[in-house]
Scaffold this motif. Structure first.
Motif, PDB file in Angstrom:
ATOM      1  N   ILE A  42       0.810  -1.230   0.000  1.00  0.00           N
ATOM      2  CA  ILE A  42       0.000   0.000   0.000  1.00  0.00           C
ATOM      3  C   ILE A  42       0.835   1.268   0.000  1.00  0.00           C
ATOM      4  N   LEU A  43       2.122   1.196   0.333  1.00  0.00           N
ATOM      5  CA  LEU A  43       2.906   2.431   0.351  1.00  0.00           C
ATOM      6  C   LEU A  43       2.808   3.213  -0.968  1.00  0.00           C
ATOM      7  N   PRO A  44       3.080   2.596  -2.142  1.00  0.00           N
ATOM      8  CA  PRO A  44       2.987   3.385  -3.381  1.00  0.00           C
ATOM      9  C   PRO A  44       1.568   3.902  -3.613  1.00  0.00           C
ATOM     10  N   GLY A  45       0.578   3.098  -3.249  1.00  0.00           N
ATOM     11  CA  GLY A  45      -0.814   3.530  -3.395  1.00  0.00           C
ATOM     12  C   GLY A  45      -1.105   4.749  -2.549  1.00  0.00           C
ATOM     13  N   MET A  46      -0.658   4.704  -1.292  1.00  0.00           N
ATOM     14  CA  MET A  46      -0.888   5.835  -0.384  1.00  0.00           C
ATOM     15  C   MET A  46      -0.205   7.091  -0.898  1.00  0.00           C
ATOM     16  N   LEU A  47       1.030   6.917  -1.367  1.00  0.00           N
ATOM     17  CA  LEU A  47       1.800   8.076  -1.845  1.00  0.00           C
ATOM     18  C   LEU A  47       1.071   8.739  -3.014  1.00  0.00           C
TER      19      LEU A  47
ATOM     20  N   SER B 109      -8.941   2.670  -6.868  1.00  0.00           N
ATOM     21  CA  SER B 109      -7.985   2.619  -7.969  1.00  0.00           C
ATOM     22  C   SER B 109      -6.784   1.751  -7.623  1.00  0.00           C
ATOM     23  N   GLY B 110      -7.023   0.716  -6.844  1.00  0.00           N
ATOM     24  CA  GLY B 110      -5.913  -0.154  -6.494  1.00  0.00           C
ATOM     25  C   GLY B 110      -5.054   0.399  -5.385  1.00  0.00           C
ATOM     26  N   THR B 111      -5.549   1.446  -4.699  1.00  0.00           N
ATOM     27  CA  THR B 111      -4.763   2.047  -3.627  1.00  0.00           C
ATOM     28  C   THR B 111      -4.608   1.076  -2.460  1.00  0.00           C
TER      29      THR B 111
END
Lengths: 264, 266
Positions: free
Chosen positions: A70-75, A194-196
């Motif tokens: 989830i890190l890239p999603g959160m960012l 969106s896949g977050t």
């Protein structure tokens, strides 16, 4: 020396200077919204909820712990949210109630300069936020030190891709409730689906194509494949191409709308 | 009048509070779409977290012995959060606007209304909205098939108690605000509470010292209350939660009325 540099600078930098000057008064609040907020989500979901998720060992995560997923999603979701918020409320205010734009348009600044200056400000904010966010994520061990610097330009691309259409629209908006409605009924659902937080492969089959066309998914997937080291060239090209097209079209429409709105 | 205001005894008799509710209802006729957003947001969270992340999580073990699905685990917590946010927004954001920009209360106080009636009226109004939102949420959740027993109806009075506690806390908070920037500080408390007070995962993922800290939070007890009523796993937890929320709400209300009295009468 200083004044000389200012006098020679391109008009758009004057506008940028204005927004940066204002930022000196509001940066504390902005840090809460754009950095503390996603970091809290990352802690709660990545570490807390992650315990439940990792125990279950979902095949969709391809062996990665949930926090890395989830890190890239959160960012990217946070970058989108900040880009929208910065390009919605302040732009509307600058046209109507506060009139900063109209004041600037009364000087030799052209509407396009005003747009470019403000856009540079959003870009700087996105870079600043993503550097802080990835910095802390490295400490969490959620992303490798070598890949983290790659996430910053991706965040910048996503920010511009969302800020220009948002500005193009909000410069024409007359009521604040429209901005709120857009945020609640468009931006927030994008954020969630969106896949977050979960892979879109999990969505029902008929809904997946919807996710593929949403711009945020392209940003999230681009960032995630780079962060996890699973990026492929065609996929990366599609994602960057999509986001770049969105940024350019947004910029062209925004330029037209700024001209119509500010050149009276 | 003003000379005696410092010695006003703290009582919670409603007085003309209903007039305040009536006034808000008249305004609300033009701003009702706001309530749609308030129902929409927890549903969005329910779909994203309950259904989306639910598939990653699977069953949540260790709740009253039985295993519940993740959407069933998250839904009551989201209702508690919605009740909290709705009530707090009403007595912080909206009241702040009326206190500073609109000067609504100053005009109202030139009539026979007292500050106490204003405060109680605003809290009642927050409760009315909370009742609307929680009923709508419950209706949607039952359509989604997450409700298994008619006891789940008790979640509406639970949401009202939560609304009362947080509306009263908001009443205290609004008298402490120095300016618009301070809303950031509220966010800084509310958001971590939302994320860590067992909304999305049970208490047992934390180490013991953190558990103790979470158990102090009012939202934790709110979620305990709604979850226990929703899943039909009552018991001692329920009593503790009800007593805790009622006590906290009453104290906050008394302090809030007193502080508002000072803010408005000086």
């Amino acid at each position: 020396m200083h004044t000389l540099a200012r006098a020679r600078s391109a008009p758009a930098f004057r506008e940028l200077g204005y927004w940066l000057f204002r930022y000196r008064r509001t940066w504390r609040g902005s840090i809460v919204i754009s950095v503390a907020n996603p970091l809290l989500f990352l802690t709660a979901l990545g570490l807390g909820l992650g315990k439940l998720v990792n125990r279950n060992g979902s095949e969709y995560l391809h062996g990665h712990p949930y926090v890395e997923f989830i890190l890239p999603g959160m960012l990217i979701a946070a970058v989108m949210q900040t880009a929208f918020l910065e390009a919605a409320g302040p732009v509307m205010d600058a046209v109507r109630p506060r009139g900063n734009y109209r004041a600037a348009a009364a000087t030799p600044l052209a509407p396009a300069d005003i747009l470019y200056g403000h856009l540079m400000y959003w870009a700087l904010r996105a870079v600043q936020n993503s550097i802080m966010f990835t910095g802390v994520s490295i400490l969490f061990g959620a992303v490798s030190v070598y890949r983290a610097p790659l996430l910053v330009p991706i965040a910048l691309l996503v920010a511009v891709a969302f800020a220009t259409p948002a500005a193009a629209w909000s410069v024409t908006v007359t009521r604040r409730s429209q901005l709120n409605a857009m945020f609640r009924f468009v931006v927030l659902p994008l954020y969630m689906f969106s896949g977050t937080f979960f892979p879109i492969e999990q969505l029902p089959a008929w809904l997946r194509p919807v996710a593929w066309v949403t711009p945020l998914w392209h940003g999230v997937d681009l960032c995630r494949t780079v962060a996890l080291g699973t990026a492929t060239l065609p996929r990366t090209l599609i994602h960057t191409g999509y986001l770049a097209a969105m940024a350019i079209i947004g910029l062209l429409v925004a330029r037209r709308n700024y001209r119509r709105k500010l050149h009276v | 009048m003003t000379a005696t205001s410092a010695n006003v005894p703290i009582t919670l008799r409603p007085g003309r509070a209903w007039t305040m509710v009536e006034r808000n209802l008249m305004i609300y006729r033009h701003t009702w779409p706001v309530i749609l957003a308030e129902i929409f947001e927890p549903l969005l969270y329910l779909l994203a977290f309950g259904v989306g992340i639910g598939a990653l999580v699977g069953h949540v073990p260790g709740l009253g012995g039985a295993s519940v699905t993740y959407p069933e685990f998250v839904a009551p917590a989201l209702l508690a959060t919605a009740a909290m946010n709705g009530a707090m927004n009403e007595t912080t954001f909206n009241m702040y606007g009326k206190l500073t920009a609109d000067k609504t209360y100053e005009s109202i106080l030139t009539t026979p209304m007292s500050v106490r009636s204003v405060a109680l009226g605003e809290v009642c109004w927050a409760l009315l909205r909370g009742a609307l939102v929680s009923t709508a949420f419950l209706a949607v959740v039952s359509v989604l098939g997450l409700v298994h027993s008619p006891a789940a109806l008790l979640i509406v009075p639970s949401a009202l108690l939560i609304g009362f506690t947080f509306a009263s806390i908001g009443l205290v908070v609004v008298t402490l605000l120095r300016g618009h920037e301070d809303f950031q500080l509220i966010q800084l408390v509310m958001l971590p509470m939302f994320l860590f007070a067992t909304t999305f995962f049970p208490l047992n993922v934390y180490p013991r010292p953190v558990q103790v800290f979470v158990e102090i939070l009012p939202l934790y007890h709110s979620i305990e209350l709604t979850r226990a009523t929703f899943l039909g796993t009552g018991g001692l937890h329920l009593v503790i939660a009800v007593v805790y929320l009622a006590a906290l709400g009453t104290v906050a209300l008394a302090v809030g009325v007193h502080r508002l009295e000072r803010t408005l009468r000086t």
